[in-house]
Design an enzyme around this catalytic site. Structure first.
Site, PDB file in Angstrom:
ATOM      1  N   THR A  39       0.800  -1.223   0.000  1.00 17.50           N
ATOM      2  CA  THR A  39       0.000   0.000   0.000  1.00 17.50           C
ATOM      3  C   THR A  39       0.837   1.280   0.000  1.00 17.50           C
ATOM      4  O   THR A  39       0.285   2.385  -0.060  1.00 17.50           O
ATOM      5  CB  THR A  39      -0.898   0.048   1.254  1.00 17.50           C
ATOM      6  N   LYS A  40       2.161   1.158   0.067  1.00 21.42           N
ATOM      7  CA  LYS A  40       2.993   2.334   0.282  1.00 21.42           C
ATOM      8  C   LYS A  40       3.205   3.134  -1.003  1.00 21.42           C
ATOM      9  O   LYS A  40       2.917   2.670  -2.112  1.00 21.42           O
ATOM     10  CB  LYS A  40       4.340   1.919   0.879  1.00 21.42           C
TER      11      LYS A  40
END
Length: 383
Positions: free
Chosen positions: A172-173
Protein backbone atom coordinates in the site's frame (compact mmCIF):
# COMPACT_ATOMS: atom_id res chain seq x y z
CA UNK A 1 13.27 -12.61 -14.50
CA UNK A 2 15.41 -13.61 -17.47
CA UNK A 3 18.55 -13.29 -15.39
CA UNK A 4 20.00 -16.30 -13.59
CA UNK A 5 19.86 -14.47 -10.26
CA UNK A 6 16.63 -13.71 -8.39
CA UNK A 7 17.59 -13.57 -4.69
CA UNK A 8 19.88 -10.96 -3.07
CA UNK A 9 22.36 -9.84 -5.69
CA UNK A 10 23.29 -6.98 -8.04
CA UNK A 11 19.77 -5.53 -8.34
CA UNK A 12 19.57 -5.14 -4.57
CA UNK A 13 22.94 -3.40 -4.54
CA UNK A 14 21.79 -1.01 -7.28
CA UNK A 15 18.53 -0.31 -5.47
CA UNK A 16 20.41 0.52 -2.27
CA UNK A 17 22.67 2.92 -4.14
CA UNK A 18 19.85 4.64 -6.05
CA UNK A 19 17.66 4.93 -2.97
CA UNK A 20 20.48 6.42 -0.89
CA UNK A 21 21.05 8.96 -3.66
CA UNK A 22 17.33 9.81 -3.82
CA UNK A 23 17.01 10.61 -0.08
CA UNK A 24 20.56 12.00 0.24
CA UNK A 25 21.51 9.24 2.70
CA UNK A 26 25.13 8.25 3.40
CA UNK A 27 24.25 4.56 3.07
CA UNK A 28 21.25 2.25 2.64
CA UNK A 29 20.45 -1.37 3.41
CA UNK A 30 17.58 -3.10 1.56
CA UNK A 31 15.55 -5.49 3.70
CA UNK A 32 12.44 -7.65 3.74
CA UNK A 33 10.31 -5.07 5.60
CA UNK A 34 10.30 -1.86 7.60
CA UNK A 35 9.77 -4.02 10.67
CA UNK A 36 13.07 -5.72 9.91
CA UNK A 37 14.74 -2.31 9.55
CA UNK A 38 13.48 -1.20 12.98
CA UNK A 39 14.51 -4.49 14.60
CA UNK A 40 18.00 -4.32 13.12
CA UNK A 41 18.32 -0.67 14.17
CA UNK A 42 17.82 -1.66 17.78
CA UNK A 43 20.32 -4.50 17.46
CA UNK A 44 22.91 -2.33 15.72
CA UNK A 45 22.64 0.20 18.56
CA UNK A 46 23.08 -2.51 21.19
CA UNK A 47 19.67 -1.96 22.77
CA UNK A 48 18.36 -4.86 24.84
CA UNK A 49 17.24 -6.07 28.24
CA UNK A 50 17.08 -3.37 30.89
CA UNK A 51 16.80 -0.62 28.28
CA UNK A 52 13.79 1.48 27.33
CA UNK A 53 12.73 3.09 24.05
CA UNK A 54 10.43 6.12 23.88
CA UNK A 55 7.76 5.87 21.19
CA UNK A 56 4.17 6.76 20.37
CA UNK A 57 1.02 4.76 21.11
CA UNK A 58 -0.56 5.97 17.84
CA UNK A 59 1.27 3.72 15.41
CA UNK A 60 1.14 0.26 13.88
CA UNK A 61 1.94 -2.45 16.41
CA UNK A 62 5.09 -3.76 14.64
CA UNK A 63 7.04 -0.66 15.63
CA UNK A 64 6.46 -1.58 19.26
CA UNK A 65 6.84 -5.35 18.82
CA UNK A 66 10.48 -4.96 17.79
CA UNK A 67 11.29 -3.22 21.08
CA UNK A 68 9.89 -6.27 22.87
CA UNK A 69 11.81 -8.59 20.53
CA UNK A 70 15.18 -7.26 21.75
CA UNK A 71 14.09 -7.50 25.39
CA UNK A 72 13.74 -3.75 25.90
CA UNK A 73 10.70 -1.92 27.28
CA UNK A 74 8.51 0.34 25.12
CA UNK A 75 7.61 3.58 26.88
CA UNK A 76 4.76 5.55 25.33
CA UNK A 77 4.51 9.33 25.11
CA UNK A 78 1.26 10.95 24.01
CA UNK A 79 0.94 12.74 20.67
CA UNK A 80 0.45 16.42 19.91
CA UNK A 81 -3.03 17.25 18.60
CA UNK A 82 -2.26 18.81 15.20
CA UNK A 83 -0.18 16.28 13.22
CA UNK A 84 -0.65 13.46 15.79
CA UNK A 85 3.11 12.95 15.88
CA UNK A 86 5.08 12.33 19.07
CA UNK A 87 4.86 15.37 21.38
CA UNK A 88 8.39 16.62 22.18
CA UNK A 89 7.14 18.56 25.22
CA UNK A 90 6.15 15.28 26.88
CA UNK A 91 9.27 13.30 25.96
CA UNK A 92 11.64 14.88 28.51
CA UNK A 93 9.19 14.28 31.37
CA UNK A 94 8.78 10.64 30.38
CA UNK A 95 12.55 10.11 30.13
CA UNK A 96 13.00 11.43 33.68
CA UNK A 97 10.14 9.32 34.99
CA UNK A 98 11.34 6.17 33.25
CA UNK A 99 14.87 6.44 34.58
CA UNK A 100 14.04 7.61 38.11
CA UNK A 101 10.79 5.80 38.85
CA UNK A 102 10.97 2.67 36.71
CA UNK A 103 14.74 2.23 36.91
CA UNK A 104 15.16 1.66 33.18
CA UNK A 105 17.86 3.15 30.95
CA UNK A 106 16.27 5.10 28.09
CA UNK A 107 18.51 4.42 25.09
CA UNK A 108 16.55 5.70 22.09
CA UNK A 109 13.57 7.68 20.84
CA UNK A 110 11.53 6.12 18.04
CA UNK A 111 9.34 8.83 16.48
CA UNK A 112 6.88 8.03 13.71
CA UNK A 113 6.41 10.44 10.80
CA UNK A 114 2.71 9.65 10.93
CA UNK A 115 0.70 9.59 7.68
CA UNK A 116 3.72 11.08 5.90
CA UNK A 117 3.98 14.33 7.88
CA UNK A 118 7.43 14.73 9.49
CA UNK A 119 7.54 15.04 13.26
CA UNK A 120 9.25 17.99 15.02
CA UNK A 121 12.66 16.52 14.34
CA UNK A 122 14.76 19.41 15.65
CA UNK A 123 13.06 19.27 19.04
CA UNK A 124 13.45 15.49 19.25
CA UNK A 125 17.13 15.62 18.23
CA UNK A 126 17.77 18.29 20.85
CA UNK A 127 16.32 16.08 23.58
CA UNK A 128 18.25 13.06 22.26
CA UNK A 129 21.50 15.04 22.41
CA UNK A 130 20.75 16.22 25.95
CA UNK A 131 20.23 12.65 27.20
CA UNK A 132 22.77 10.94 24.88
CA UNK A 133 20.13 8.90 23.10
CA UNK A 134 19.85 7.49 19.59
CA UNK A 135 16.95 8.29 17.25
CA UNK A 136 15.29 5.60 15.13
CA UNK A 137 12.87 7.22 12.68
CA UNK A 138 9.85 5.16 11.63
CA UNK A 139 9.42 6.55 8.11
CA UNK A 140 7.11 3.81 6.85
CA UNK A 141 4.71 6.51 5.59
CA UNK A 142 7.29 9.12 4.70
CA UNK A 143 8.57 8.71 1.19
CA UNK A 144 9.09 11.29 -0.20
CA UNK A 145 8.78 13.59 2.81
CA UNK A 146 11.15 16.34 3.90
CA UNK A 147 11.78 18.41 7.02
CA UNK A 148 13.14 21.94 6.59
CA UNK A 149 14.24 21.10 3.06
CA UNK A 150 16.07 17.87 3.97
CA UNK A 151 14.62 14.56 2.79
CA UNK A 152 13.55 12.16 5.51
CA UNK A 153 16.31 9.55 5.49
CA UNK A 154 19.17 11.98 4.88
CA UNK A 155 20.41 12.14 8.48
CA UNK A 156 22.99 9.76 9.94
CA UNK A 157 24.12 11.69 13.02
CA UNK A 158 23.79 15.16 14.45
CA UNK A 159 25.30 16.55 17.65
CA UNK A 160 26.61 13.05 18.40
CA UNK A 161 23.10 11.58 18.11
CA UNK A 162 23.05 8.44 15.91
CA UNK A 163 20.07 8.56 13.54
CA UNK A 164 18.71 5.55 11.65
CA UNK A 165 15.66 5.81 9.36
CA UNK A 166 13.35 2.93 8.45
CA UNK A 167 11.21 2.85 5.29
CA UNK A 168 8.44 0.51 4.14
CA UNK A 169 7.75 -0.76 0.61
CA UNK A 170 4.64 -2.71 1.55
CA UNK A 171 1.91 -3.11 -1.08
CA UNK A 172 0.00 0.00 0.00
CA UNK A 173 2.99 2.33 0.28
CA UNK A 174 3.93 5.25 -2.00
CA UNK A 175 6.75 3.09 -3.40
CA UNK A 176 6.17 -0.65 -3.31
CA UNK A 177 8.15 -3.84 -3.84
CA UNK A 178 5.09 -5.85 -2.65
CA UNK A 179 6.95 -6.51 0.60
CA UNK A 180 10.21 -4.83 1.56
CA UNK A 181 11.96 -2.07 3.43
CA UNK A 182 15.07 0.08 3.61
CA UNK A 183 17.32 1.26 6.41
CA UNK A 184 19.41 4.41 5.98
CA UNK A 185 22.07 5.93 8.19
CA UNK A 186 25.73 5.82 9.13
CA UNK A 187 27.81 3.27 7.20
CA UNK A 188 29.22 1.69 10.36
CA UNK A 189 25.81 1.12 11.94
CA UNK A 190 24.42 -0.19 8.66
CA UNK A 191 27.27 -2.68 8.38
CA UNK A 192 26.37 -3.93 11.86
CA UNK A 193 22.72 -4.19 10.78
CA UNK A 194 23.77 -5.97 7.58
CA UNK A 195 25.64 -8.54 9.67
CA UNK A 196 22.41 -9.39 11.49
CA UNK A 197 20.23 -9.29 8.37
CA UNK A 198 21.22 -12.63 6.78
CA UNK A 199 21.76 -15.29 9.44
CA UNK A 200 24.84 -13.50 10.77
CA UNK A 201 26.83 -14.81 7.78
CA UNK A 202 29.76 -12.84 6.47
CA UNK A 203 28.95 -13.72 2.84
CA UNK A 204 25.58 -13.61 1.10
CA UNK A 205 24.61 -16.02 -1.68
CA UNK A 206 25.89 -13.70 -4.43
CA UNK A 207 29.32 -13.67 -2.81
CA UNK A 208 29.26 -17.44 -2.36
CA UNK A 209 27.77 -18.66 -5.63
CA UNK A 210 28.45 -15.81 -8.06
CA UNK A 211 31.11 -16.09 -10.74
CA UNK A 212 33.78 -14.63 -8.46
CA UNK A 213 32.43 -16.00 -5.19
CA UNK A 214 33.78 -18.45 -2.65
CA UNK A 215 31.88 -21.27 -0.98
CA UNK A 216 33.42 -20.50 2.41
CA UNK A 217 31.56 -18.39 4.97
CA UNK A 218 31.55 -17.80 8.70
CA UNK A 219 28.84 -16.74 11.16
CA UNK A 220 29.48 -13.81 13.47
CA UNK A 221 26.11 -13.63 15.28
CA UNK A 222 22.78 -15.52 15.44
CA UNK A 223 21.21 -13.39 12.74
CA UNK A 224 17.86 -13.23 10.98
CA UNK A 225 16.43 -13.80 7.49
CA UNK A 226 15.75 -10.19 6.57
CA UNK A 227 17.31 -9.86 3.11
CA UNK A 228 15.59 -8.34 0.07
CA UNK A 229 15.53 -10.27 -3.21
CA UNK A 230 16.60 -9.06 -6.65
CA UNK A 231 13.01 -9.55 -7.83
CA UNK A 232 11.79 -7.04 -5.23
CA UNK A 233 14.67 -4.67 -5.97
CA UNK A 234 13.87 -4.73 -9.69
CA UNK A 235 10.35 -3.54 -8.85
CA UNK A 236 11.76 -0.93 -6.51
CA UNK A 237 14.15 0.51 -9.08
CA UNK A 238 11.29 1.21 -11.51
CA UNK A 239 9.01 2.50 -8.74
CA UNK A 240 11.74 4.87 -7.58
CA UNK A 241 11.87 6.47 -11.03
CA UNK A 242 8.10 7.05 -10.89
CA UNK A 243 7.94 8.25 -7.27
CA UNK A 244 7.91 11.99 -8.05
CA UNK A 245 5.05 11.42 -10.49
CA UNK A 246 3.15 9.35 -7.91
CA UNK A 247 3.68 12.05 -5.28
CA UNK A 248 2.44 14.79 -7.60
CA UNK A 249 -0.77 12.85 -8.24
CA UNK A 250 -1.32 12.26 -4.53
CA UNK A 251 -0.98 16.01 -3.91
CA UNK A 252 -3.56 16.72 -6.62
CA UNK A 253 -6.04 14.41 -4.91
CA UNK A 254 -5.32 15.91 -1.50
CA UNK A 255 -5.88 19.41 -2.90
CA UNK A 256 -9.35 18.36 -4.10
CA UNK A 257 -10.17 16.73 -0.77
CA UNK A 258 -9.04 19.78 1.19
CA UNK A 259 -11.07 22.19 -0.94
CA UNK A 260 -14.21 20.09 -0.57
CA UNK A 261 -14.00 19.16 3.11
CA UNK A 262 -12.94 22.53 4.50
CA UNK A 263 -16.45 23.72 3.66
CA UNK A 264 -17.96 21.62 6.48
CA UNK A 265 -17.63 22.23 10.20
CA UNK A 266 -18.31 18.55 10.79
CA UNK A 267 -14.88 17.74 9.33
CA UNK A 268 -11.28 18.55 10.27
CA UNK A 269 -8.78 18.19 7.44
CA UNK A 270 -5.10 17.27 7.87
CA UNK A 271 -2.49 20.01 7.70
CA UNK A 272 0.97 20.42 6.22
CA UNK A 273 3.21 22.63 8.36
CA UNK A 274 5.37 25.20 6.63
CA UNK A 275 8.65 23.48 7.56
CA UNK A 276 7.53 20.13 6.15
CA UNK A 277 6.91 18.36 2.87
CA UNK A 278 4.12 15.86 3.46
CA UNK A 279 4.43 12.50 1.70
CA UNK A 280 0.63 12.18 1.74
CA UNK A 281 0.68 8.43 2.25
CA UNK A 282 -2.55 8.53 4.24
CA UNK A 283 -5.32 11.12 4.15
CA UNK A 284 -6.55 11.07 7.75
CA UNK A 285 -9.81 12.97 8.05
CA UNK A 286 -11.07 13.76 11.54
CA UNK A 287 -14.76 13.97 12.38
CA UNK A 288 -16.06 16.67 14.70
CA UNK A 289 -18.38 14.26 16.42
CA UNK A 290 -20.11 16.99 18.41
CA UNK A 291 -21.50 18.23 15.06
CA UNK A 292 -22.58 14.81 13.79
CA UNK A 293 -25.48 12.61 14.82
CA UNK A 294 -23.55 9.41 14.06
CA UNK A 295 -20.35 7.84 15.42
CA UNK A 296 -17.11 7.33 13.55
CA UNK A 297 -17.88 3.63 13.06
CA UNK A 298 -21.33 4.46 11.68
CA UNK A 299 -19.73 6.99 9.34
CA UNK A 300 -17.46 4.26 7.96
CA UNK A 301 -20.44 1.95 7.44
CA UNK A 302 -22.23 4.74 5.58
CA UNK A 303 -19.15 5.11 3.34
CA UNK A 304 -19.09 1.38 2.71
CA UNK A 305 -22.77 1.45 1.76
CA UNK A 306 -21.72 3.93 -0.94
CA UNK A 307 -18.96 1.54 -2.13
CA UNK A 308 -16.15 3.62 -0.62
CA UNK A 309 -13.64 1.69 1.46
CA UNK A 310 -12.17 3.43 4.53
CA UNK A 311 -9.89 2.45 7.37
CA UNK A 312 -8.59 3.77 10.70
CA UNK A 313 -4.91 4.51 11.30
CA UNK A 314 -4.33 3.32 13.94
CA UNK A 315 -5.80 1.50 16.91
CA UNK A 316 -3.54 2.89 19.67
CA UNK A 317 -1.12 0.21 20.79
CA UNK A 318 -1.99 0.61 24.48
CA UNK A 319 -5.52 -0.63 23.67
CA UNK A 320 -4.27 -3.91 22.16
CA UNK A 321 -4.64 -6.91 24.46
CA UNK A 322 -0.99 -7.94 24.73
CA UNK A 323 0.21 -4.45 25.71
CA UNK A 324 -2.89 -3.66 27.74
CA UNK A 325 -2.40 -6.75 29.90
CA UNK A 326 1.40 -6.70 30.04
CA UNK A 327 1.70 -3.05 31.11
CA UNK A 328 -1.75 -2.55 32.70
CA UNK A 329 -2.63 0.34 30.42
CA UNK A 330 -5.95 2.13 30.67
CA UNK A 331 -7.59 3.78 27.64
CA UNK A 332 -7.15 7.30 29.00
CA UNK A 333 -3.46 6.89 29.86
CA UNK A 334 -2.78 8.71 26.57
CA UNK A 335 -5.81 10.96 26.26
CA UNK A 336 -4.92 12.79 23.03
CA UNK A 337 -4.13 9.58 21.13
CA UNK A 338 -7.37 8.08 22.47
CA UNK A 339 -9.52 11.10 21.66
CA UNK A 340 -8.22 11.46 18.13
CA UNK A 341 -8.39 7.72 17.41
CA UNK A 342 -12.12 7.78 18.12
CA UNK A 343 -12.73 10.32 15.34
CA UNK A 344 -10.18 9.28 12.70
CA UNK A 345 -11.05 8.01 9.23
CA UNK A 346 -8.54 7.25 6.48
CA UNK A 347 -9.99 8.00 3.05
CA UNK A 348 -8.85 6.34 -0.19
CA UNK A 349 -5.63 7.94 -1.50
CA UNK A 350 -3.69 6.40 -4.35
CA UNK A 351 -1.87 7.67 -7.41
CA UNK A 352 -3.98 5.21 -9.43
CA UNK A 353 -7.24 6.96 -8.55
CA UNK A 354 -8.87 8.73 -11.48
CA UNK A 355 -10.72 12.02 -11.15
CA UNK A 356 -14.07 10.23 -11.01
CA UNK A 357 -12.83 8.08 -8.11
CA UNK A 358 -11.91 11.25 -6.24
CA UNK A 359 -15.30 12.81 -6.93
CA UNK A 360 -17.02 9.64 -5.73
CA UNK A 361 -15.21 9.88 -2.39
CA UNK A 362 -16.02 13.58 -2.04
CA UNK A 363 -19.67 13.00 -2.93
CA UNK A 364 -19.95 10.17 -0.39
CA UNK A 365 -18.43 12.19 2.46
CA UNK A 366 -20.47 15.25 1.61
CA UNK A 367 -23.70 13.24 1.39
CA UNK A 368 -23.15 11.70 4.83
CA UNK A 369 -22.33 15.06 6.38
CA UNK A 370 -25.42 16.69 4.86
CA UNK A 371 -27.60 13.80 6.04
CA UNK A 372 -26.21 13.35 9.55
CA UNK A 373 -24.61 16.69 10.36
CA UNK A 374 -25.97 19.13 12.88
CA UNK A 375 -24.27 22.22 11.44
CA UNK A 376 -24.67 23.97 8.12
CA UNK A 377 -21.70 24.33 5.70
CA UNK A 378 -19.54 27.38 6.38
CA UNK A 379 -18.12 29.92 3.95
CA UNK A 380 -14.89 28.40 2.61
CA UNK A 381 -13.21 31.83 2.52
CA UNK A 382 -13.77 32.32 6.22
CA UNK A 383 -12.92 28.77 7.27
Amino acid sequence: MRSDWITTGPKVKRFEEDFAHFVHAPDALALSSCTAAMHLSLLALGIGRGDAVITTPLTFCSGVHVIEHVGATPVFVDVEPVTLNLDPDRIRLQIERTQEVLGLRVKAIMPVHLYGHPCDRDAILKIAAEYHLAVIEDAAHSLPAAYKGRPIGSLSATENVPVLTCFSFYATKNLTTAEGGMLTGDHGLLEEARRWSLHGMNRDAWNRYGANGSWFYDVDCPGYKYNMTDIQAALGLIQLRKLSQFHARRKEIVHKYQAAFRAHEELEVPIERGDAQHAWHIYALRLNLDRLRITRDQFIKEMQSRNIGCSVHFIPVHLLRYYRERYHFMPDDFPIAMREYERLISLPLSARMCDQDVEDVIDAVTSIVETHGSARPVDVLSA
